[in-house]
Design a protein around this motif. Structure first.
Motif, PDB file in Angstrom:
ATOM      1  N   THR A 254     -12.329  34.357 -37.029  1.00 17.44           N
ATOM      2  CA  THR A 254     -13.315  33.470 -37.652  1.00 17.44           C
ATOM      3  C   THR A 254     -13.867  32.463 -36.638  1.00 17.44           C
ATOM      4  O   THR A 254     -13.106  31.843 -35.880  1.00 17.44           O
ATOM      5  N   CYS A 255     -15.209  32.298 -36.671  1.00 21.02           N
ATOM      6  CA  CYS A 255     -15.884  31.309 -35.823  1.00 21.02           C
ATOM      7  C   CYS A 255     -17.197  30.893 -36.491  1.00 21.02           C
ATOM      8  O   CYS A 255     -18.006  31.749 -36.860  1.00 21.02           O
ATOM      9  N   THR A 256     -17.371  29.583 -36.633  1.00 17.59           N
ATOM     10  CA  THR A 256     -18.628  29.045 -37.179  1.00 17.59           C
ATOM     11  C   THR A 256     -19.111  27.911 -36.278  1.00 17.59           C
ATOM     12  O   THR A 256     -18.322  27.250 -35.592  1.00 17.59           O
ATOM     13  N   LEU A 257     -20.442  27.688 -36.297  1.00 17.40           N
ATOM     14  CA  LEU A 257     -21.081  26.638 -35.497  1.00 17.40           C
ATOM     15  C   LEU A 257     -21.679  25.598 -36.431  1.00 17.40           C
ATOM     16  O   LEU A 257     -22.175  25.909 -37.505  1.00 17.40           O
ATOM     17  N   SER A 258     -21.645  24.358 -35.965  1.00 19.49           N
ATOM     18  CA  SER A 258     -22.286  23.281 -36.718  1.00 19.49           C
ATOM     19  C   SER A 258     -23.087  22.402 -35.757  1.00 19.49           C
ATOM     20  O   SER A 258     -22.708  22.237 -34.592  1.00 19.49           O
ATOM     21  N   GLY A 259     -24.191  21.850 -36.264  1.00 17.16           N
ATOM     22  CA  GLY A 259     -25.060  21.007 -35.418  1.00 17.16           C
ATOM     23  C   GLY A 259     -26.044  21.854 -34.647  1.00 17.16           C
ATOM     24  O   GLY A 259     -26.048  23.088 -34.700  1.00 17.16           O
ATOM     25  N   ASP A 260     -26.907  21.161 -33.905  1.00 14.87           N
ATOM     26  CA  ASP A 260     -27.923  21.846 -33.107  1.00 14.87           C
ATOM     27  C   ASP A 260     -27.413  22.064 -31.701  1.00 14.87           C
ATOM     28  O   ASP A 260     -27.064  21.117 -30.981  1.00 14.87           O
ATOM     29  N   GLY A 261     -27.364  23.302 -31.311  1.00 13.92           N
ATOM     30  CA  GLY A 261     -26.884  23.643 -29.988  1.00 13.92           C
ATOM     31  C   GLY A 261     -28.019  24.019 -29.062  1.00 13.92           C
ATOM     32  O   GLY A 261     -29.153  24.268 -29.492  1.00 13.92           O
ATOM     33  N   PRO A 262     -27.742  24.115 -27.785  1.00 15.47           N
ATOM     34  CA  PRO A 262     -28.765  24.502 -26.816  1.00 15.47           C
ATOM     35  C   PRO A 262     -29.113  25.983 -26.947  1.00 15.47           C
ATOM     36  O   PRO A 262     -28.410  26.753 -27.615  1.00 15.47           O
ATOM     37  N   ASN A 263     -30.165  26.350 -26.288  1.00 17.05           N
ATOM     38  CA  ASN A 263     -30.578  27.745 -26.301  1.00 17.05           C
ATOM     39  C   ASN A 263     -29.589  28.559 -25.467  1.00 17.05           C
ATOM     40  O   ASN A 263     -29.333  28.241 -24.308  1.00 17.05           O
ATOM     41  N   GLY A 264     -29.018  29.595 -26.086  1.00 16.57           N
ATOM     42  CA  GLY A 264     -28.064  30.441 -25.372  1.00 16.57           C
ATOM     43  C   GLY A 264     -27.222  31.255 -26.347  1.00 16.57           C
ATOM     44  O   GLY A 264     -27.158  30.957 -27.548  1.00 16.57           O
ATOM     45  N   PRO A 265     -26.602  32.314 -25.852  1.00 17.91           N
ATOM     46  CA  PRO A 265     -25.840  33.225 -26.723  1.00 17.91           C
ATOM     47  C   PRO A 265     -24.467  32.661 -27.090  1.00 17.91           C
ATOM     48  O   PRO A 265     -23.978  31.698 -26.498  1.00 17.91           O
ATOM     49  N   VAL A 266     -23.844  33.326 -28.074  1.00 20.94           N
ATOM     50  CA  VAL A 266     -22.456  33.073 -28.466  1.00 20.94           C
ATOM     51  C   VAL A 266     -21.674  34.362 -28.221  1.00 20.94           C
ATOM     52  O   VAL A 266     -22.102  35.437 -28.638  1.00 20.94           O
ATOM     53  N   LYS A 267     -20.546  34.234 -27.548  1.00 15.28           N
ATOM     54  CA  LYS A 267     -19.740  35.403 -27.219  1.00 15.28           C
ATOM     55  C   LYS A 267     -18.285  35.178 -27.653  1.00 15.28           C
ATOM     56  O   LYS A 267     -17.826  34.044 -27.767  1.00 15.28           O
ATOM     57  N   TRP A 268     -17.605  36.318 -27.843  1.00 16.92           N
ATOM     58  CA  TRP A 268     -16.155  36.301 -28.036  1.00 16.92           C
ATOM     59  C   TRP A 268     -15.520  36.822 -26.753  1.00 16.92           C
ATOM     60  O   TRP A 268     -15.844  37.902 -26.266  1.00 16.92           O
ATOM     61  N   LEU A 269     -14.584  36.026 -26.188  1.00 16.99           N
ATOM     62  CA  LEU A 269     -13.889  36.418 -24.973  1.00 16.99           C
ATOM     63  C   LEU A 269     -12.392  36.517 -25.244  1.00 16.99           C
ATOM     64  O   LEU A 269     -11.829  35.696 -25.964  1.00 16.99           O
ATOM     65  N   LYS A 270     -11.776  37.512 -24.627  1.00 13.86           N
ATOM     66  CA  LYS A 270     -10.315  37.633 -24.682  1.00 13.86           C
ATOM     67  C   LYS A 270      -9.757  37.102 -23.373  1.00 13.86           C
ATOM     68  O   LYS A 270     -10.035  37.646 -22.302  1.00 13.86           O
ATOM     69  N   GLY A 271      -8.943  36.065 -23.472  1.00 12.44           N
ATOM     70  CA  GLY A 271      -8.435  35.412 -22.284  1.00 12.44           C
ATOM     71  C   GLY A 271      -9.440  34.391 -21.761  1.00 12.44           C
ATOM     72  O   GLY A 271     -10.589  34.280 -22.232  1.00 12.44           O
ATOM     73  N   TRP A 272      -8.979  33.608 -20.791  1.00 11.22           N
ATOM     74  CA  TRP A 272      -9.855  32.583 -20.222  1.00 11.22           C
ATOM     75  C   TRP A 272      -9.656  32.540 -18.708  1.00 11.22           C
ATOM     76  O   TRP A 272      -8.568  32.766 -18.210  1.00 11.22           O
ATOM     77  N   GLY A 273     -10.728  32.252 -18.010  1.00 14.32           N
ATOM     78  CA  GLY A 273     -10.669  32.239 -16.561  1.00 14.32           C
ATOM     79  C   GLY A 273     -11.283  33.498 -15.980  1.00 14.32           C
ATOM     80  O   GLY A 273     -12.081  34.205 -16.628  1.00 14.32           O
ATOM     81  N   SER A 274     -10.863  33.801 -14.745  1.00  7.87           N
ATOM     82  CA  SER A 274     -11.472  34.923 -14.035  1.00  7.87           C
ATOM     83  C   SER A 274     -11.114  36.279 -14.650  1.00  7.87           C
ATOM     84  O   SER A 274     -11.835  37.255 -14.457  1.00  7.87           O
ATOM     85  N   GLY A 275     -10.005  36.311 -15.376  1.00 13.79           N
ATOM     86  CA  GLY A 275      -9.571  37.592 -15.937  1.00 13.79           C
ATOM     87  C   GLY A 275      -9.989  37.823 -17.367  1.00 13.79           C
ATOM     88  O   GLY A 275      -9.436  38.696 -18.046  1.00 13.79           O
ATOM     89  N   ASN A 276     -10.976  37.037 -17.870  1.00 16.26           N
ATOM     90  CA  ASN A 276     -11.358  37.199 -19.276  1.00 16.26           C
ATOM     91  C   ASN A 276     -12.140  38.494 -19.481  1.00 16.26           C
ATOM     92  O   ASN A 276     -12.728  39.057 -18.551  1.00 16.26           O
ATOM     93  N   GLU A 277     -12.150  38.931 -20.742  1.00 19.47           N
ATOM     94  CA  GLU A 277     -12.823  40.176 -21.132  1.00 19.47           C
ATOM     95  C   GLU A 277     -13.753  39.884 -22.305  1.00 19.47           C
ATOM     96  O   GLU A 277     -13.361  39.213 -23.260  1.00 19.47           O
ATOM     97  N   THR A 278     -14.985  40.352 -22.210  1.00 18.15           N
ATOM     98  CA  THR A 278     -15.950  40.144 -23.289  1.00 18.15           C
ATOM     99  C   THR A 278     -15.647  41.113 -24.428  1.00 18.15           C
ATOM    100  O   THR A 278     -15.691  42.332 -24.250  1.00 18.15           O
ATOM    101  N   VAL A 279     -15.329  40.560 -25.603  1.00 12.92           N
ATOM    102  CA  VAL A 279     -15.013  41.374 -26.778  1.00 12.92           C
ATOM    103  C   VAL A 279     -16.257  41.637 -27.599  1.00 12.92           C
ATOM    104  O   VAL A 279     -16.437  42.716 -28.168  1.00 12.92           O
TER     105      VAL A 279
END
Length: 238
Positions: free
Chosen positions: A28-53
């Motif tokens: 689950t993921c939801t956004l609130s408020g006005d954000g900048p122009n750009g995509p939303v992604k799901w990543l597995k892991g964080w840092g250099s070894g992350n994987e785009t889910v």
């Protein structure tokens, strides 16, 4: 431009999710408020070894969005979860810049753990029935084996008296004298020793006390006939 993104928040409420292999995982993921122009992604892991889910432009066969086209709800479903899918997942909001896209804000992360499949009552019952059938089969096989061996023993026991009833002469050493003073003499007789077999005793030997034959009258002997002390007995089968 400085006011863009103020009050913006990425909400990722799941701290840890347990899932069974083969099931569908919901993140689950939801956004609130006005954000900048750009995509939303799901990543597995964080840092250099992350994987785009998941992202909106890629192809991810096992991943679907719950509210396709929504700018606020980025909840996803991952079907047919496997052990390699365990890890920590982050919902990330990016913003566009002259250098491409950069991270603007990310969620707190959701840890995904896999637990073993619990045995269902039906599976337990089936395993118990299978074990009982196996035990019963082994017991029946053992009984049949015992019966076969017993039949072979009885057939041997019956074959012994049958051979005795045929009265075929068997040359054996006979014994003469009383039972207390048994002695063997080199005379041949039939069935001087009898062997009886049964299921409990291997064999028993019975002795026939034979006395020398009385001398035949001289007048009844043929000329040249020699005196004989040979004798034979016949024992009827019981």
């Amino acid at each position: 431009g400085a006011q863009v993104g103020q009050g913006f928040k990425v909400h990722q409420p799941q701290d840890k999710v347990w899932v069974t292999a083969g099931e569908t995982l919901t993140l689950t993921c939801t956004l609130s408020g006005d954000g900048p122009n750009g995509p939303v992604k799901w990543l597995k892991g964080w840092g250099s070894g992350n994987e785009t889910v998941y992202d909106e432009t890629g192809s991810f066969p096992r991943v679907t969005r719950e509210a396709s086209g929504s700018d606020a709800d980025f909840t996803i479903h991952i079907r047919d979860v496997q052990p390699e899918d365990t890890g920590t997942y982050y919902c990330v909001k990016f913003r566009r810049s002259l250098d491409g896209v950069v991270v603007f804000q990310r969620g707190t992360g959701t840890e995904v753990a896999l637990h073993e499949t619990a045995l269902l009552p039906g599976m337990v019952a089936a395993a118990v029935v299978l074990c009982l059938l196996l035990f019963l089969g082994l017991f029946v096989a053992f009984c049949m084996y015992r019966r076969k061996r017993r039949g072979e023993a009885e057939s041997q026991c019956l074959a012994g008296p049958a051979a005795l009833g045929s009265f075929s002469p068997i040359p054996l050493r006979c014994c003469a004298g009383t039972p207390s003073t048994l002695r063997f003499v080199p005379t041949a007789c039939s069935f001087c020793a009898l062997r009886r077999q049964n299921t409990k005793e291997d064999h028993g030997i019975h002795y026939a006390d034979l006395q020398p034959l009385p001398a035949a009258p001289r007048h009844s002997r043929s000329p040249g006939a020699a005196r004989s002390e040979y004798a034979s007995i016949r024992v009827a089968a019981k």
